[in-house]
Write a protein that holds these residues in place. Structure first.
Motif, PDB file in Angstrom:
ATOM      1  N   PHE A  37      -0.121  70.581   5.852  1.00 33.77           N
ATOM      2  CA  PHE A  37      -1.110  69.743   5.190  1.00 33.77           C
ATOM      3  C   PHE A  37      -0.462  68.597   4.426  1.00 33.77           C
ATOM      4  O   PHE A  37       0.551  68.774   3.748  1.00 33.77           O
ATOM      5  CB  PHE A  37      -1.939  70.576   4.200  1.00 33.77           C
ATOM      6  N   ASP A  38      -1.057  67.417   4.553  1.00 33.62           N
ATOM      7  CA  ASP A  38      -0.785  66.309   3.638  1.00 33.62           C
ATOM      8  C   ASP A  38      -1.893  66.330   2.591  1.00 33.62           C
ATOM      9  O   ASP A  38      -3.083  66.315   2.940  1.00 33.62           O
ATOM     10  CB  ASP A  38      -0.804  64.967   4.373  1.00 33.62           C
ATOM     11  N   VAL A  39      -1.509  66.361   1.323  1.00 36.51           N
ATOM     12  CA  VAL A  39      -2.494  66.506   0.249  1.00 36.51           C
ATOM     13  C   VAL A  39      -2.676  65.186  -0.470  1.00 36.51           C
ATOM     14  O   VAL A  39      -1.701  64.546  -0.887  1.00 36.51           O
ATOM     15  CB  VAL A  39      -2.064  67.591  -0.756  1.00 36.51           C
ATOM     16  N   HIS A  40      -3.933  64.788  -0.641  1.00 31.86           N
ATOM     17  CA  HIS A  40      -4.285  63.562  -1.353  1.00 31.86           C
ATOM     18  C   HIS A  40      -5.097  63.947  -2.588  1.00 31.86           C
ATOM     19  O   HIS A  40      -6.285  64.272  -2.481  1.00 31.86           O
ATOM     20  CB  HIS A  40      -5.085  62.638  -0.441  1.00 31.86           C
ATOM     21  N   PRO A  41      -4.450  63.954  -3.757  1.00 32.42           N
ATOM     22  CA  PRO A  41      -5.184  64.323  -4.976  1.00 32.42           C
ATOM     23  C   PRO A  41      -6.224  63.280  -5.339  1.00 32.42           C
ATOM     24  O   PRO A  41      -5.970  62.077  -5.246  1.00 32.42           O
ATOM     25  CB  PRO A  41      -4.081  64.414  -6.040  1.00 32.42           C
ATOM     26  N   ILE A  42      -7.398  63.761  -5.736  1.00 28.52           N
ATOM     27  CA  ILE A  42      -8.520  62.898  -6.116  1.00 28.52           C
ATOM     28  C   ILE A  42      -9.007  63.372  -7.477  1.00 28.52           C
ATOM     29  O   ILE A  42      -9.682  64.393  -7.582  1.00 28.52           O
ATOM     30  CB  ILE A  42      -9.655  62.961  -5.075  1.00 28.52           C
ATOM     31  N   TRP A  43      -8.659  62.644  -8.497  1.00 29.09           N
ATOM     32  CA  TRP A  43      -8.967  63.015  -9.879  1.00 29.09           C
ATOM     33  C   TRP A  43     -10.272  62.358 -10.315  1.00 29.09           C
ATOM     34  O   TRP A  43     -10.396  61.133 -10.295  1.00 29.09           O
ATOM     35  CB  TRP A  43      -7.802  62.578 -10.773  1.00 29.09           C
TER      36      TRP A  43
END
Length: 361
Positions: A37-43
């Protein structure tokens, strides 16, 4: 080499459980299998602003990091920041509390036509509301504590009997819990035994919700189990919460460093009790139409060893001390593998719904 799945990890949010969500997001980001997985944090900031990926990474490293909302509005703004991300294959929401686990965010994912981890819209909504959970649990034959619900308009009526401690205690007993119907992490929950405590508890609980539950107190030990999966879910073992005498599992006892609470995993309970706790959890999981995951909390009543449902948490915490991942770790599913399975269940559910729509079309 196969292409990695692009995961949008959404955390934060405008709720009383904001800090817990940041901790959960931090743990998931660090534990997820980066080979798959490539993880894209979304805050989502506390005032509802969706930060860019760079700022989202920073707050995962430092929970005290802040960013200014240029729009200065108290809602989810800057949705266009999602468009700046690579194409997201699956969303992993870990936004606790209102707007995060009550079906609202799940509805957005459905509109975006994307798979997402955790329960679907209906299950998220009904499990967030403690009264609806009780009603459905009773339909499945699972015992719940006796309760009375009071709506805000009733609370504002001066002569409404539901505000009268003497009248309420005549129905439910002197020893009561007062709690918002739609909250988590024991936010706004009070244990009361007299009129002064009752009045103060009602006032505080209505800070968080328009409906408040007044429940009889069930004396005993708190037990929890975790459920994972869609059509054929698996149930973990049972954990027990050991509180200091005279306390309940409050927000502080859940998350403070000086907590007086200990988690016993697995619970030191008889086999017949363990089996009943797990059977009840599966019944409630299915009657509320949960999928993906949920944690089911109950109380083992001291007087007769009967198991009384407390609540269903459709989006349990993933902090270092959270019961859900610890229970499955004890069951042989490591934290990283648990995250992978949750993502796979999300994709399977999405694919199944697509198949149904194709047949209808």
């Amino acid at each position: 080499m196969s292409k990695k799945t692009q995961v949008g990890l959404i955390f934060g949010g405008n709720s009383s459980e904001y800090e817990v969500s940041i901790m959960s997001g931090h743990n998931i980001y660090n534990a997820i299998d980066k080979r798959k997985f490539d993880v894209h944090p979304i805050w989502v900031t506390n005032d509802g602003y969706i930060a860019n990926e760079q700022d989202s990474l920073k707050v995962l490293e430092n929970p005290h990091y802040t960013v200014k909302n240029p729009h200065q509005v108290n809602n989810i703004s800057n949705l266009n920041s999602l468009a700046e991300l690579p194409e997201i294959d699956v969303f992993f929401p870990i936004v606790h509390g209102n707007l995060g686990e009550d079906g609202s965010l799940q509805g957005l994912f459905r509109i975006l036509d994307k798979p997402f981890v955790g329960d679907d819209v209906l299950a998220s909504a009904v499990t967030m509301d403690k009264e609806f959970t009780k009603i459905l649990a009773q339909c499945a034959g699972v015992a719940v504590a006796d309760w009375i619900a009071i709506k805000r308009f009733e609370y504002q009526e001066e002569d409404n009997w539901k505000q009268d401690y003497d009248k309420i205690s005549a129905e439910l007993g002197n020893d009561l819990f007062v709690k918002p119907s739609n909250q988590g992490s024991s936010v706004g929950v009070h244990h009361v035994t007299n009129k002064e405590e009752f009045d103060a508890a009602l006032a505080d609980a209505f800070r968080y919700d328009d409906k408040v539950l007044i429940e009889e107190t069930i004396h005993g030990t708190e037990v929890e189990t975790a459920v994972l999966g869609n059509d054929q879910p698996i149930v973990s073992g049972v954990g027990q919460i050991i509180n200091a005498e005279g306390t309940f599992y409050s927000y502080e006892n859940k998350y403070d460093d000086d907590s007086t609470t200990a988690l016993q995993i697995p619970a030191n309970l008889p086999d017949n009790i363990i089996k009943q706790v797990k059977a009840n959890a599966l019944k409630v999981y299915q009657v509320t139409e949960c999928s993906g995951m949920a944690r089911v909390d109950s109380t083992l009543r001291a007087s007769d060893q009967k198991i009384i449902l407390t609540e269903v948490n459709a989006l349990p915490g993933f902090t270092n001390i959270s019961m859900y991942p610890k229970l499955f770790e004890e069951a042989g599913i490591a934290y990283t593998d648990l995250i992978t399975r949750l993502i796979e269940y999300a994709q399977q559910r999405y694919a199944h719904k697509k198949t149904l729509l194709h047949k209808i079309g």
